[in-house]
Each structure stands twice: as structure tokens, then as C-alpha cells.
Scaffold this motif. Structure first.
Motif, PDB file in Angstrom:
ATOM      1  N   LEU A   8       0.857  -1.177   0.000  1.00  0.00           N
ATOM      2  CA  LEU A   8       0.000   0.000   0.000  1.00  0.00           C
ATOM      3  C   LEU A   8       0.896   1.231   0.000  1.00  0.00           C
ATOM      4  CD1 LEU A   8      -2.732   1.507   0.368  1.00  0.00           C
ATOM      5  CD2 LEU A   8      -2.320   1.348   2.848  1.00  0.00           C
ATOM      6  N   VAL A   9       0.633   2.146  -0.916  1.00  0.00           N
ATOM      7  CA  VAL A   9       1.331   3.428  -0.932  1.00  0.00           C
ATOM      8  C   VAL A   9       0.277   4.513  -0.765  1.00  0.00           C
ATOM      9  CG1 VAL A   9       2.762   5.024  -2.270  1.00  0.00           C
ATOM     10  CG2 VAL A   9       3.167   2.551  -2.425  1.00  0.00           C
ATOM     11  N   ILE A  10       0.500   5.388   0.192  1.00  0.00           N
ATOM     12  CA  ILE A  10      -0.375   6.546   0.374  1.00  0.00           C
ATOM     13  C   ILE A  10       0.399   7.778  -0.059  1.00  0.00           C
ATOM     14  CG2 ILE A  10      -1.571   7.998   2.036  1.00  0.00           C
ATOM     15  CD1 ILE A  10      -2.321   5.548   3.589  1.00  0.00           C
TER      16      ILE A  10
ATOM     17  N   VAL B 185       3.013  -4.323   3.319  1.00  0.00           N
ATOM     18  CA  VAL B 185       4.052  -3.294   3.380  1.00  0.00           C
ATOM     19  C   VAL B 185       3.442  -1.963   2.948  1.00  0.00           C
ATOM     20  CG1 VAL B 185       6.303  -2.638   2.468  1.00  0.00           C
ATOM     21  CG2 VAL B 185       5.787  -5.038   2.884  1.00  0.00           C
ATOM     22  N   ALA B 186       3.877  -0.878   3.581  1.00  0.00           N
ATOM     23  CA  ALA B 186       3.354   0.440   3.226  1.00  0.00           C
ATOM     24  C   ALA B 186       4.485   1.410   2.931  1.00  0.00           C
ATOM     25  CB  ALA B 186       2.483   0.992   4.351  1.00  0.00           C
ATOM     26  N   GLY B 187       4.232   2.293   1.970  1.00  0.00           N
ATOM     27  CA  GLY B 187       5.142   3.372   1.627  1.00  0.00           C
ATOM     28  C   GLY B 187       4.372   4.677   1.569  1.00  0.00           C
ATOM     29  N   ILE B 188       5.114   5.777   1.565  1.00  0.00           N
ATOM     30  CA  ILE B 188       4.507   7.095   1.676  1.00  0.00           C
ATOM     31  C   ILE B 188       5.108   8.039   0.648  1.00  0.00           C
ATOM     32  CG2 ILE B 188       4.273   9.102   3.211  1.00  0.00           C
ATOM     33  CD1 ILE B 188       4.708   6.835   5.498  1.00  0.00           C
ATOM     34  N   GLY B 189       4.242   8.813  -0.008  1.00  0.00           N
ATOM     35  CA  GLY B 189       4.679   9.877  -0.907  1.00  0.00           C
ATOM     36  C   GLY B 189       4.062  11.192  -0.460  1.00  0.00           C
TER      37      GLY B 189
END
Length: 196
Positions: free
Chosen positions: A71-73, A112-116
Motif C-alpha cells: 500500500l502506498v499513500i 508493506v506500506a510506503g509514503i509519498g
């Protein structure tokens, strides 16, 4: 799965959309396919349950989030904070604290999560810290260098979407984040967290 938390409805141009697209492109280079959803294009209700009823579209989006390994937010900065749309998404993800598999693990464990983050004001580190804490609290794992961002000069009118080309530093952090997201997602698929 990328959740774009811009305040702008489609088809308006969005710096969050551009950065999210760049993340998806980098992930594709690691064999990870994904899609981006612009939250404001859907009728997502305020609340902290998995389904707020009465036409709430979060349950459909939630299914996509739970089906994805990553998941990318992506959010713009407003007044030094994540967008209101982003905060609403985090509130909806809070419901995952009450959802477990048959072994007592949160359904988000192993994801897994990432952030922009984008904005023409300071605050990228603050926004990233808020999202890291929230995503970790609801069961996501954030890799090393699990964020990418661009911020322009404060109180100016240049947005990320106005830049050509993308600055090397942002392109580099996006590439690193995608590599680490894909790597960690593979590790967690092969060796999931232990049951409760």
C-alpha cells in the motif's frame, strides 16, 4: 495499491497523482503491478468502521487494499499536515485494529506500506512521521527509506507537477522506496509474522 489523497477530483492535474504514478512505474520495474485510486473520486464516508453504510464506497477500496501486498499513500501537504482526505483514510484504516485472521493476526500484518508527500511548503518529514506511525499502528510494515517526497520553496506557486524533469533527489528516493517495498513484501510473503 496506491491511494492518492489529493483534494482535486479527476480530471484535474495533481502533483500527488504524478508522484504516485512514478512510484507505480518504479514498482513495475520490480515485477509489482498496481493501480492508483483517487479517493475524492469515490464516496468515502467519514468514520472508523470497515463500512459506514448508506452507499459508502470504502468497503470496495478496502477489499483492494487487503488484496494488495503493498500500500502506498500519497498526500499533499496542507498547513504542514497531511490532507484531510489522507486523515480520513487513516481513520478508516483504524477499523483494521478489530479485524483478525484465524490465527489472531491483523489482516494488515504482512502488508508493506510506503509514503509519498508533495507540497510547496515545508512539512514533508512531519507528514511522513504521522503516516509512518499511523500505518504501523494499524499493522503495516514500513521498510527502510519507505518514503519519497518533494517540497518546493515555501509560499511560492511552483508545484511538483510543474517540474520537468523530476528532480534527481526525488527520483532517487522514489526508486529506492520502490525497491525496498518490493523486497520487504517478498520477504513477508515467504516468512509471515507469527500467529498470536
Amino acid at each position: 495499491m496506491t491511494l492518492n489523497c489529493t483534494l482535486k477530483r479527476s480530471p484535474a492535474e495533481s502533483s500527488s497523482e504524478l508522484l504516485g504514478s512514478q512510484v507505480l512505474l518504479e514498482l513495475l520495474g520490480h515485477g509489482v503491478k498496481g493501480e492508483m485510486v483517487r479517493i475524492v473520486d469515490h464516496d468515502v464516508r467519514f468514520g472508523v468502521t470497515t463500512d459506514e453504510g448508506d452507499g459508502d464506497e470504502w468497503p470496495k477500496l478496502r477489499e483492494k487494499v487487503l488484496a494488495a501486498d503493498i500500500l502506498v499513500i500519497v498526500t499533499p501537504i496542507w498547513l504542514g499536515q497531511p490532507s484531510a482526505v489522507c486523515k480520513m483514510v487513516l481513520e478508516r484504516l483504524d477499523a483494521e485494529l478489530g479485524e483478525t485472521d484465524d490465527q489472531g493476526r491483523l489482516l494488515t500484518y504482512g502488508k508493506v506500506a510506503g509514503i509519498g508527500v508533495v507540497g510547496n511548503e515545508d512539512g514533508a518529514h512531519h507528514v511522513t512521521a504521522e503516516l509512518c506511525q499511523a500505518l504501523s499502528d494499524v499493522g503495516f510494515t514500513i521498510p527502510a527509506a519507505g518514503s519519497t517526497y518533494w517540497v518546493g520553496e515555501a509560499m511560492q506557486g511552483v508545484d511538483f507537477k510543474d517540474l520537468d524533469p523530476t528532480p534527481d533527489t526525488t527520483a532517487g528516493t522514489t526508486k529506492t522506496m520502490a525497491r525496498h517495498l518490493a523486497h520487504l513484501a517478498e520477504l513477508l510473503r515467504e516468512t509471515p509474522y507469527p500467529p498470536e
